[in-house]
Design a protein around this motif. Structure first.
Motif, PDB file in Angstrom:
ATOM      1  N   ILE A 140      26.828 -11.160 -47.747  1.00  0.00           N
ATOM      2  CA  ILE A 140      27.129 -11.277 -46.631  1.00  0.00           C
ATOM      3  C   ILE A 140      25.300 -10.406 -45.779  1.00  0.00           C
ATOM      4  N   GLY A 141      24.162 -10.751 -46.620  1.00  0.00           N
ATOM      5  CA  GLY A 141      22.837 -10.436 -46.436  1.00  0.00           C
ATOM      6  C   GLY A 141      21.955  -9.675 -47.284  1.00  0.00           C
ATOM      7  N   ALA A 142      20.904  -9.239 -47.246  1.00  0.00           N
ATOM      8  CA  ALA A 142      20.693  -8.428 -48.078  1.00  0.00           C
ATOM      9  C   ALA A 142      19.898  -7.465 -47.997  1.00  0.00           C
ATOM     10  N   LEU A 143      19.038  -6.908 -49.307  1.00  0.00           N
ATOM     11  CA  LEU A 143      18.585  -5.043 -48.369  1.00  0.00           C
ATOM     12  C   LEU A 143      17.263  -5.562 -48.534  1.00  0.00           C
ATOM     13  N   CYS A 144      16.938  -5.390 -47.252  1.00  0.00           N
ATOM     14  CA  CYS A 144      14.938  -5.154 -46.749  1.00  0.00           C
ATOM     15  C   CYS A 144      13.795  -4.031 -46.678  1.00  0.00           C
ATOM     16  N   SER A 174      32.509   0.475 -43.517  1.00  0.00           N
ATOM     17  CA  SER A 174      32.468  -0.378 -44.347  1.00  0.00           C
ATOM     18  C   SER A 174      31.741  -0.402 -45.766  1.00  0.00           C
ATOM     19  N   TYR A 175      32.566  -0.496 -47.282  1.00  0.00           N
ATOM     20  CA  TYR A 175      32.000  -0.299 -48.187  1.00  0.00           C
ATOM     21  C   TYR A 175      31.154  -1.593 -48.841  1.00  0.00           C
ATOM     22  N   LEU A 176      30.303  -1.663 -49.624  1.00  0.00           N
ATOM     23  CA  LEU A 176      29.608  -2.332 -49.825  1.00  0.00           C
ATOM     24  C   LEU A 176      28.893  -2.179 -51.296  1.00  0.00           C
ATOM     25  N   LEU A 177      28.669  -4.036 -52.025  1.00  0.00           N
ATOM     26  CA  LEU A 177      28.177  -3.370 -52.811  1.00  0.00           C
ATOM     27  C   LEU A 177      26.812  -4.314 -53.647  1.00  0.00           C
ATOM     28  N   ALA A 178      25.540  -3.362 -54.143  1.00  0.00           N
ATOM     29  CA  ALA A 178      24.468  -3.929 -54.289  1.00  0.00           C
ATOM     30  C   ALA A 178      24.052  -3.676 -55.912  1.00  0.00           C
ATOM     31  N   PRO A 179      24.196  -5.741 -56.612  1.00  0.00           N
ATOM     32  CA  PRO A 179      24.047  -5.084 -57.704  1.00  0.00           C
ATOM     33  C   PRO A 179      22.539  -4.144 -58.333  1.00  0.00           C
ATOM     34  N   VAL A 214      16.729   3.147 -57.496  1.00  0.00           N
ATOM     35  CA  VAL A 214      16.699   2.288 -56.260  1.00  0.00           C
ATOM     36  C   VAL A 214      17.383   0.671 -56.544  1.00  0.00           C
ATOM     37  N   PRO A 215      17.779   0.251 -55.907  1.00  0.00           N
ATOM     38  CA  PRO A 215      18.103  -1.598 -55.565  1.00  0.00           C
ATOM     39  C   PRO A 215      16.838  -1.888 -55.511  1.00  0.00           C
ATOM     40  N   LYS A 216      16.388  -3.303 -56.060  1.00  0.00           N
ATOM     41  CA  LYS A 216      15.748  -3.698 -56.263  1.00  0.00           C
ATOM     42  C   LYS A 216      15.257  -4.641 -54.005  1.00  0.00           C
ATOM     43  N   PRO A 217      14.572  -4.891 -54.060  1.00  0.00           N
ATOM     44  CA  PRO A 217      14.268  -5.623 -52.510  1.00  0.00           C
ATOM     45  C   PRO A 217      15.304  -6.858 -53.098  1.00  0.00           C
ATOM     46  N   GLN A 218      15.263  -7.481 -51.640  1.00  0.00           N
ATOM     47  CA  GLN A 218      16.089  -8.673 -51.459  1.00  0.00           C
ATOM     48  C   GLN A 218      17.570  -9.049 -52.390  1.00  0.00           C
ATOM     49  N   THR A 219      18.322  -7.713 -52.445  1.00  0.00           N
ATOM     50  CA  THR A 219      19.301  -7.473 -53.243  1.00  0.00           C
ATOM     51  C   THR A 219      19.850  -8.543 -52.933  1.00  0.00           C
ATOM     52  N   VAL A 220      21.004  -9.570 -52.532  1.00  0.00           N
ATOM     53  CA  VAL A 220      21.868  -9.922 -52.279  1.00  0.00           C
ATOM     54  C   VAL A 220      23.144  -9.067 -52.078  1.00  0.00           C
ATOM     55  N   ILE A 221      23.537  -8.094 -51.275  1.00  0.00           N
ATOM     56  CA  ILE A 221      25.032  -7.143 -50.615  1.00  0.00           C
ATOM     57  C   ILE A 221      26.098  -8.226 -50.595  1.00  0.00           C
ATOM     58  N   ARG A 222      27.462  -7.290 -51.119  1.00  0.00           N
ATOM     59  CA  ARG A 222      28.489  -8.140 -50.204  1.00  0.00           C
ATOM     60  C   ARG A 222      29.604  -6.882 -50.068  1.00  0.00           C
ATOM     61  N   GLN A 223      30.457  -7.215 -49.377  1.00  0.00           N
ATOM     62  CA  GLN A 223      31.210  -6.645 -49.385  1.00  0.00           C
ATOM     63  C   GLN A 223      32.030  -6.164 -50.585  1.00  0.00           C
ATOM     64  N   ALA A 224      32.713  -5.165 -50.926  1.00  0.00           N
ATOM     65  CA  ALA A 224      33.367  -4.525 -51.687  1.00  0.00           C
ATOM     66  C   ALA A 224      34.974  -5.498 -52.037  1.00  0.00           C
ATOM     67  N   ASP A 225      35.067  -6.140 -51.839  1.00  0.00           N
ATOM     68  CA  ASP A 225      36.724  -6.508 -52.052  1.00  0.00           C
ATOM     69  C   ASP A 225      37.230  -6.702 -53.985  1.00  0.00           C
ATOM     70  N   ASP A 226      37.124  -5.336 -54.960  1.00  0.00           N
ATOM     71  CA  ASP A 226      37.266  -5.710 -55.275  1.00  0.00           C
ATOM     72  C   ASP A 226      38.346  -4.133 -56.289  1.00  0.00           C
ATOM     73  N   THR A 227      39.667  -3.739 -55.927  1.00  0.00           N
ATOM     74  CA  THR A 227      40.109  -2.915 -56.121  1.00  0.00           C
ATOM     75  C   THR A 227      39.596  -1.839 -57.383  1.00  0.00           C
ATOM     76  N   GLU A 228      39.633  -2.135 -58.511  1.00  0.00           N
ATOM     77  CA  GLU A 228      39.014  -0.972 -59.023  1.00  0.00           C
ATOM     78  C   GLU A 228      37.490  -0.541 -58.594  1.00  0.00           C
ATOM     79  N   ALA A 229      36.620  -1.656 -58.941  1.00  0.00           N
ATOM     80  CA  ALA A 229      35.045  -1.641 -57.403  1.00  0.00           C
ATOM     81  C   ALA A 229      35.387   0.270 -56.491  1.00  0.00           C
ATOM     82  N   ILE A 230      35.961  -0.466 -55.932  1.00  0.00           N
ATOM     83  CA  ILE A 230      36.746   0.594 -54.714  1.00  0.00           C
ATOM     84  C   ILE A 230      36.978   1.855 -55.180  1.00  0.00           C
ATOM     85  N   LYS A 231      38.002   1.375 -55.825  1.00  0.00           N
ATOM     86  CA  LYS A 231      38.734   3.087 -55.962  1.00  0.00           C
ATOM     87  C   LYS A 231      37.581   3.785 -57.536  1.00  0.00           C
TER      88      LYS A 231
END
Length: 634
Positions: A65-69, A101-106, A194-211
């Protein structure tokens, strides 16, 4: 001649005329019948070379949905106030983003930052002042907003780092759907990188990851479904919702039911509906707890009911259809009327109890005056001071017991106090001043309709009152006397607590049965007051709360005025469930995080905030839309 050379003699009109003739298109080369400019040039062999267009959009498909800036910095710090974490959200995703909303940044090495949106803002894409007349008029005459003129930035709060523990492989029945060979158990730790710049983020949509990110257990007592802003969080799993449960297994620590629960909500917020649904889970057939002697026993639930609503849990909800029932079964949620439900109705004077709204069994009982010997404050409800209470406990009740025996009645006690010779004797001996004697006598009068009524004493009904797997409801709606109601509720609850905490109990049934003690309108009984009675009650319930884990005793308190519950009891509550509250003092008193506190006055019926530090991060939930048992009167 000027410094501009030949431009000094420039004639605009003449040059325009000459230019018009010179630039007129030749009929042999002009594009006939079109106003569009030619996009190709002719060659000697009649072929044409098209101009190559430059693509505006990047090639490929979007994966987030976007990227870290880093425009405002990219910083993770021990102090949350020093953390700076922002993400640019692309145009197509902006309308679906919500605060909370919950997001994930790898991270590049396979770990993932689990974070939450705490702020959203539009920022200028270019340096311009759009607070002008021309910008306003242009906006008023256009059909939409050109979002390409603006940046959409989300402020993020890091919650945890998710990683796979290769030393602990997944179990074969792991809910994530992945096999044990596909990786280790997913775990969480505090945010430490700290995550890397321009890391692509996505909405958390995995039950295990959210829990895992929210530290939510997979199993336990069902409360509701995870939500953000009043909307359920959806995942790619089936079912798409995320169930929220309270730990209920000693392998995961002490069951939270024995670390006490508070439900706070205003009128019409759905607190009774929600309380019934939670209590129904504790009455499920498979719900058992180990006892000290090695047995596993179903809990008994005793619910004090000032509005006469909980006896309906005996009956099925006629509005619960088969489709909804199948959903409940898939999620492992107990539902339906509980057959082992009994209404124990206190007999008070001539008050009659009508039970046309439920089909539960009814048993009448009375409070024997003999219980006052162990709990003298039961007849101190009018506010005896310390001196008067000392006279009652140390002189009058012991002398009465010696004269009339352990089974002396309330009527005999009032006759005992009416003896002028006793009053004179105690005054002359210096044991009880005559003014103190008169004060005690005045304050213990008025309980004639409470004690020793025409019904079986509660002390003879303990075996029926506390039943493993059974629901006992004590309705008090039919009692119009507040003083009588308080006396009955406190007498019965004290009996249960005293036996639970005793090392030499009179009633083994209470001691050897896990017990959930529910109290609606708890603020009426556990309030912070200056009377002797209030002090004794608070001391008793505080001690019960402290030893609940060891003795398998859980307090389940329900109130619309949490600010009135004594701090000593409140501090022992581990799980706080907050529904809609409009009173500012009430909201402040429940001690939930400020980001959730601000939502409480605006929550709809059934929405709730759960603050249970030993179970999960603070979260927002939506309860079930239907009651699991009968609820409401026709």
């Amino acid at each position: 001649m000027t410094d501009l050379g030949d431009f000094g003699d420039f004639d605009a009109d003449a040059d325009a005329d000459e230019g018009s003739a010179a630039n007129a298109p030749d009929s042999s080369t002009a594009s006939a019948g079109t106003d569009e400019p030619s996009t190709a040039s002719s060659t000697t062999d009649g072929s044409s070379d098209a101009f190559e267009s430059t693509p505006v959009e990047p090639s490929g498909d979007d994966v987030g949905i976007g990227a870290l800036c880093v425009s405002q910095g990219l910083r993770i710090a021990e102090d949350g106030d020093d953390t700076t974490l922002q993400a640019y959200i692309t145009r197509g995703n902006r309308s679906s983003i919500r605060i909370g909303s919950y997001l994930l940044a790898p991270y590049p090495d396979g770990e993932t930052l689990f974070c939450r949106i705490t702020g959203l803002e539009y920022a200028q894409q270019y340096h311009a002042d759009d607070a002008t007349e021309i910008h306003a008029r242009r906006a008023m005459r256009s059909d939409g907003i050109d979002e390409s003129d603006y940046k959409f930035v989300a402020t993020l709060e890091p919650v945890a780092v998710l990683y796979e523990d290769r030393a602990e492989p997944r179990s074969a029945d792991d809910s994530s759907g992945r096999s044990p060979q596909e990786g280790g158990e997913l775990k969480r730790r505090m945010t430490d990188r700290v995550p890397k710049p321009q890391t692509v983020i996505r909405q958390a949509d995995d039950t295990e990851a959210i829990k895992t990110g929210l530290k939510m257990p997979d199993d336990g007592v069902f409360l509701g479904h995870l939500s953000v802003g009043g909307e359920k969080v959806r995942t790619a799993a089936s079912p798409p919702t995320i169930d929220y449960r309270l730990k209920d297994d000693y392998e995961a620590g002490d069951p939270l039911v024995f670390r006490h629960t508070l439900i706070a909500g205003g009128t019409g917020s759905g607190k009774t509906h929600g309380a019934k649904n939670i209590l129904r889970q504790y009455l499920a057939d498979e719900r058992t707890y180990p006892m000290a002697d090695g047995r596993t026993v179903q809990p008994a639930v005793v619910q004090f009911d000032p509005q006469d609503e909980y006896a309906q849990m005996h009956d099925d909800n006629p509005d619960l259809d088969s489709d909804f029932a199948r959903r409940l079964e898939r999620e492992g949620i107990a539902y339906g009327g509980h057959d082992d439900t009994t209404a124990f109705v206190p007999k008070v004077g001539s008050a009659s109890y009508a039970a046309g709204h439920h089909r539960a069994k009814q048993v009448e009982f009375t409070i024997p005056f003999s219980m006052v010997h162990d709990n003298p404050w039961l007849v101190a409800g009018s506010g005896l001071n310390d001196n008067q209470y000392g006279a009652l406990v140390s002189v009058l009740l012991p002398r009465f017991r010696n004269q009339y025996g352990e089974d002396g009645t309330y009527e005999e006690f009032t006759t005992f106090l009416d003896d002028p010779a006793l009053r004179e004797e105690l005054d002359e001996s210096g044991r009880v001043h005559e003014a103190t004697f008169d004060a005690v006598r005045r304050r213990v009068l008025g309980f004639g309709h409470v004690f020793d009524q025409d019904a079986r004493p509660i002390t003879e009904l303990v075996h029926e009152f506390v039943r493993p797997g059974g629901l006992t409801v004590v309705p008090t709606y039919h009692i119009n006397d507040t003083r009588a109601t308080e006396t009955i509720v406190l007498a019965v609850s004290s009996l249960l607590i005293d036996q639970k905490l005793s090392n030499d109990p009179t009633y083994d049934r209470i001691k050897e049965t896990p017990l959930v003690l529910g109290m609606d309108e708890a603020h009426n009984f556990l309030t912070d007051a200056d009377s002797v009675q209030a002090g004794k009650v608070i001391t008793k319930f505080t001690e019960a709360a402290k030893q609940g884990r060891k003795e398998r005793l859980g307090l389940f308190l329900i109130t619309q005025d949490p600010q009135d519950i004594h701090d000593a009891v409140f501090k022992q509550i581990n799980t706080t469930i907050v529904l809609n509250l409009g009173d500012e003092d009430a909201i402040k008193s429940v001690n939930i995080p400020s980001n959730l506190e601000s939502k409480v006055p605006y929550m709809e019926k059934g929405q709730m905030v759960v603050y249970s530090p030993d179970n999960s991060e603070p979260v927002e939930l939506i309860g079930l839309p239907k009651c699991l048992t009968r609820h409401g009167r026709d």
